[in-house]
Design a protein around this motif. Structure first.
Motif, mmCIF file in Angstrom:
data_model
loop_
_atom_site.group_PDB
_atom_site.id
_atom_site.type_symbol
_atom_site.label_atom_id
_atom_site.label_comp_id
_atom_site.label_asym_id
_atom_site.label_seq_id
_atom_site.Cartn_x
_atom_site.Cartn_y
_atom_site.Cartn_z
ATOM 1 N N ALA A 96 -96.813 83.706 20.186
ATOM 2 C CA ALA A 96 -97.209 82.384 19.644
ATOM 3 C C ALA A 96 -96.006 81.456 20.059
ATOM 4 O O ALA A 96 -96.251 80.214 20.533
ATOM 5 C CB ALA A 96 -96.885 82.271 17.888
ATOM 6 N N ALA A 97 -94.729 81.993 20.591
ATOM 7 C CA ALA A 97 -93.647 81.146 21.397
ATOM 8 C C ALA A 97 -94.250 80.705 22.725
ATOM 9 O O ALA A 97 -93.698 79.806 23.301
ATOM 10 C CB ALA A 97 -92.714 81.838 21.067
ATOM 11 N N SER A 102 -94.979 78.724 27.998
ATOM 12 C CA SER A 102 -95.687 78.396 29.148
ATOM 13 C C SER A 102 -96.353 77.015 29.152
ATOM 14 O O SER A 102 -97.422 76.840 28.255
ATOM 15 C CB SER A 102 -96.787 79.497 29.565
ATOM 16 O OG SER A 102 -97.607 79.091 30.264
ATOM 17 N N LYS A 103 -95.994 76.060 29.862
ATOM 18 C CA LYS A 103 -96.631 74.697 29.788
ATOM 19 C C LYS A 103 -97.920 74.804 30.269
ATOM 20 O O LYS A 103 -98.920 74.141 29.576
ATOM 21 C CB LYS A 103 -95.816 73.658 30.628
ATOM 22 C CG LYS A 103 -94.303 73.387 29.912
ATOM 23 C CD LYS A 103 -93.956 72.083 30.706
ATOM 24 C CE LYS A 103 -92.581 71.909 30.178
ATOM 25 N NZ LYS A 103 -92.169 71.339 29.135
ATOM 26 N N GLY A 104 -98.428 75.859 31.221
ATOM 27 C CA GLY A 104 -99.736 75.973 31.478
ATOM 28 C C GLY A 104 -100.444 76.539 30.426
ATOM 29 O O GLY A 104 -101.818 76.031 30.030
ATOM 30 N N PHE A 105 -100.019 77.405 29.662
ATOM 31 C CA PHE A 105 -100.699 78.179 28.359
ATOM 32 C C PHE A 105 -101.111 76.734 27.352
ATOM 33 O O PHE A 105 -102.221 76.583 26.972
ATOM 34 C CB PHE A 105 -100.037 78.993 27.646
ATOM 35 C CG PHE A 105 -100.455 79.426 26.562
ATOM 36 C CD1 PHE A 105 -101.570 80.508 26.311
ATOM 37 C CD2 PHE A 105 -100.135 78.955 25.143
ATOM 38 C CE1 PHE A 105 -102.166 80.810 25.045
ATOM 39 C CE2 PHE A 105 -100.706 79.045 24.031
ATOM 40 C CZ PHE A 105 -101.795 80.037 23.898
ATOM 41 N N MET A 106 -100.085 76.153 27.295
ATOM 42 C CA MET A 106 -99.966 74.896 26.251
ATOM 43 C C MET A 106 -101.182 73.735 26.652
ATOM 44 O O MET A 106 -101.979 73.472 25.853
ATOM 45 C CB MET A 106 -98.637 74.429 26.071
ATOM 46 C CG MET A 106 -98.691 73.133 25.262
ATOM 47 S SD MET A 106 -98.830 71.608 26.387
ATOM 48 C CE MET A 106 -98.922 70.283 25.291
ATOM 49 N N ASP A 108 -103.757 74.601 28.626
ATOM 50 C CA ASP A 108 -104.996 75.397 28.575
ATOM 51 C C ASP A 108 -105.492 75.282 27.075
ATOM 52 O O ASP A 108 -106.770 75.177 27.027
ATOM 53 C CB ASP A 108 -105.016 76.588 29.319
ATOM 54 C CG ASP A 108 -104.876 76.505 30.901
ATOM 55 O OD1 ASP A 108 -105.244 75.407 31.475
ATOM 56 O OD2 ASP A 108 -104.866 77.389 31.357
ATOM 57 N N PHE A 109 -104.744 75.366 26.291
ATOM 58 C CA PHE A 109 -104.842 75.562 25.057
ATOM 59 C C PHE A 109 -105.511 74.354 24.354
ATOM 60 O O PHE A 109 -106.476 74.435 23.711
ATOM 61 C CB PHE A 109 -103.691 76.127 24.247
ATOM 62 C CG PHE A 109 -103.714 76.254 22.567
ATOM 63 C CD1 PHE A 109 -104.389 77.134 21.944
ATOM 64 C CD2 PHE A 109 -103.854 75.027 21.781
ATOM 65 C CE1 PHE A 109 -104.415 77.302 20.813
ATOM 66 C CE2 PHE A 109 -103.821 74.989 20.250
ATOM 67 C CZ PHE A 109 -104.354 76.241 20.009
ATOM 68 N N CYS A 110 -104.691 73.279 24.772
ATOM 69 C CA CYS A 110 -105.199 71.979 24.409
ATOM 70 C C CYS A 110 -106.816 71.648 24.972
ATOM 71 O O CYS A 110 -107.454 70.959 24.264
ATOM 72 C CB CYS A 110 -104.244 70.751 24.864
ATOM 73 S SG CYS A 110 -102.874 70.728 24.092
ATOM 74 N N ALA A 111 -106.976 71.941 26.042
ATOM 75 C CA ALA A 111 -108.282 71.950 26.706
ATOM 76 C C ALA A 111 -109.359 72.697 25.973
ATOM 77 O O ALA A 111 -110.251 72.156 25.594
ATOM 78 C CB ALA A 111 -108.252 72.280 28.230
ATOM 79 N N ARG A 112 -109.087 73.896 25.412
ATOM 80 C CA ARG A 112 -110.070 74.905 24.854
ATOM 81 C C ARG A 112 -110.328 74.295 23.434
ATOM 82 O O ARG A 112 -111.236 74.625 22.805
ATOM 83 C CB ARG A 112 -109.484 76.203 24.758
ATOM 84 C CG ARG A 112 -109.391 77.054 25.759
ATOM 85 C CD ARG A 112 -109.072 78.649 25.305
ATOM 86 N NE ARG A 112 -107.795 78.904 25.024
ATOM 87 C CZ ARG A 112 -106.698 79.072 25.783
ATOM 88 N NH1 ARG A 112 -106.889 79.048 26.888
ATOM 89 N NH2 ARG A 112 -105.489 79.153 25.180
ATOM 90 N N ALA A 144 -92.063 72.692 35.696
ATOM 91 C CA ALA A 144 -92.019 73.973 35.886
ATOM 92 C C ALA A 144 -92.569 74.610 34.631
ATOM 93 O O ALA A 144 -92.688 74.006 33.494
ATOM 94 C CB ALA A 144 -90.581 74.448 35.988
ATOM 95 N N ASP A 145 -93.462 75.515 34.937
ATOM 96 C CA ASP A 145 -94.304 76.388 33.845
ATOM 97 C C ASP A 145 -93.373 76.675 32.686
ATOM 98 O O ASP A 145 -93.692 76.630 31.560
ATOM 99 C CB ASP A 145 -95.288 77.472 34.414
ATOM 100 C CG ASP A 145 -95.874 78.141 33.352
ATOM 101 O OD1 ASP A 145 -96.885 77.267 32.844
ATOM 102 O OD2 ASP A 145 -95.780 79.228 32.861
ATOM 103 N N GLY A 146 -92.311 77.512 33.009
ATOM 104 C CA GLY A 146 -91.417 78.110 31.936
ATOM 105 C C GLY A 146 -90.403 77.521 31.561
ATOM 106 O O GLY A 146 -90.198 76.176 31.866
ATOM 107 N N LEU A 147 -89.531 78.133 30.686
ATOM 108 C CA LEU A 147 -88.318 77.766 30.109
ATOM 109 C C LEU A 147 -87.375 77.062 31.217
ATOM 110 O O LEU A 147 -86.991 78.026 32.009
ATOM 111 C CB LEU A 147 -87.677 78.226 29.365
ATOM 112 C CG LEU A 147 -88.558 78.918 27.845
ATOM 113 C CD1 LEU A 147 -87.663 79.692 27.085
ATOM 114 C CD2 LEU A 147 -88.901 77.686 27.013
#
Ligand code: AMP
Ligand code: GLY
Length: 428
Positions: A96-97, A102-106, A108-112, A144-147
């Motif tokens: 869940a973290a 991953s900003k990319g995950f976040m 894509d999640f918003c899009a879904r 940048a995608d990650g932390l």
């Protein structure tokens, strides 16, 4: 119960300060803590990212509950590892973290899940990334995608700047692995606010809103920092706006994470851009903000610890937290040079004088005790001088009175924390 707080910044001092007052606590530890935290908890010399040592400490000392402050151990799976040894913790699983990891995950999640956010693209290829910039024009934002410790976001005013950021991240290895993929997104105008909710996998309990000042200089100018000051509540987040945020952003997030098999537990920190009565999600963080946590804890009337345990146990439904109506405002004092390179070891005096007002608490971040037992600075952000007031203006006056009692030539602060809210107050 024996509790361990993981982390050693101003956020963790505020958490320890709040938890230390809970009648449920028999013993409070903090790893690694700092000189201020040492007044509320027993500090243990283990870094917040040293997962193996934390697990060993928890086992050896029969810790019953762990509160994880920073994002890095969460993304690295500390909460999952604790669960494996049968210990409850406050904070999301590694799965869940990823919302912050991953900003990319976040995105894509918003899009879904149809959550309002800036239009974007994800890239690992320089040519494709630059073509996207060419097509969309500037201003544009490269992330940048990650932390990347808050440094991985470039607001490009021109396409040249955007292209340079793409080169730095994808080819120059500017953020290592974290920058091996980039998110490029539409620049959003408006006013920023932070919104915090406690989550238990199913239910989200709104905490309070806050606004921070990320730039180093007065008038919100200069380099980005981790945050130079904050206040809560944020006047821009009206009750109506809070409801809209819960309905359009938080609700779909909780539901979506559950559906995707990553139920979200812990605190969820939504970074929002608000314009014309509409809120869009800039980013999610899987932890409390720093210094936003300091102002939230000052305003919290209820016992924090049962709420954190309820989040872990999945029983937040029907839970209620009470808050003081006053405004809390915090001024960060940083070492000269921050956010660039800064000196370590300068001595800080006057801390007791600063805290004579009962409405003032000085939270420590990068502090330690030297051989003479003086408090001295060892970090960039060093103190968060926090005060309550009936209005933002009054909280600001109280906070700066305390700042002025502190004798620390090696440090500086902004003198205008809260200016936007104070302007609003005086015009209404
Ligand atoms: P983040 O770490 O994603 O919150 O980005 C850091 C800061 O960059 C935010 O607090 C905003 O001030 C700014 N920012 C990020 N994304 C955008 C955007 N799409 N438009 C405008 N500003 C942004
Ligand atoms: N104050 C901003 C943050 O904690 O990310």
């Amino acid at each position: 119960m024996k509790v361990l707080v993981v982390g050693g910044g101003g956020r963790e001092h505020a958490l320890c300060w709040a938890i230390a007052g809970s009648p449920l606590v028999t013993k409070l530890f903090c790893a690694p803590g700092n000189a201020g935290i040492a007044q509320d908890a027993e500090c243990v010399d283990i870094g917040a990212e040293d997962i193996d040592s934390i697990i060993r400490f928890v086992q050896e000392n029969e810790i019953e509950f762990v509160v994880i402050g920073p994002e890095a151990p969460l993304v690295a799976g500390l909460s999952d590892k604790l669960l494996e040894i049968g210990v409850k913790s406050f904070g999301p699983s590694a799965a869940a973290a990823v919302m912050e990891g991953s900003k990319g995950f976040m995105k894509d999640f918003c899009a879904r899940h149809d959550i309002p956010t800036a239009a974007y693209g994800r890239f690992t290829d320089v040519v494709e990334a630059k073509a996207f910039v060419e097509k969309n024009g500037a201003p544009i934002v490269v992330k940048a995608d990650g932390l990347a410790a808050g440094k991985g976001v470039i607001i490009a005013e021109t396409t040249d700047q955007a292209n340079a950021a793409i080169d730095d991240m994808l080819e120059g290895g500017a953020f290592g692995e974290a920058g091996a993929e980039v998110v490029i997104e539409e620049f959003l105008g408006g006013e920023e606010a932070s919104f915090f909710v406690l989550c238990d996998g199913e239910t989200a309990l709104p905490l309070a809103s806050a606004q921070d000042h990320k730039r180093v200089g007065d008038g919100d100018t200069g380099l980005n920092t981790g945050g130079m000051g904050a206040y809560s509540p944020a006047p821009i987040v009206t009750d109506e706006m809070a409801e809209t945020i819960m309905e359009t952003i938080i609700g779909p997030t909780m539901k979506g994470m559950k559906e995707e098999g990553k139920p979200y537990k812990g605190v969820l920190y939504a970074g929002l851009m608000i314009e014309n009565g509409q809120a869009k999600l800039l980013e999610y963080n899987v932890r409390f903000g720093d210094p936003e946590c300091q102002v939230l804890m000052m305003r919290l009337m209820s016992d924090l610890l049962p709420a954190l345990i309820a989040s872990a146990d999945g029983v937040l439904k029907d839970f209620d937290l009470r808050w003081y109506d006053e405004t809390a405002l915090t001024v960060v004092m940083a070492a000269n040079g921050y956010p660039g390179s800064y000196d370590k070891g300068s001595v800080i005096k006057g801390l007791e004088d600063a805290e004579t007002d009962k409405d003032v608490t000085v939270f420590h971040a990068g502090t330690t005790l030297n051989d003479e037992k003086d408090v001295c600075a060892i970090g960039g952000r060093v103190l968060a001088v926090t005060a309550l007031g009936q209005t933002v203006a009054e909280a600001q006056t109280n906070a700066y009175r305390a700042v002025d009692a502190i004798d620390w030539p090696g440090g500086f602060c902004r003198r205008d924390i809260g200016w936007r809210a104070i302007e609003r107050e005086s015009s209404s």
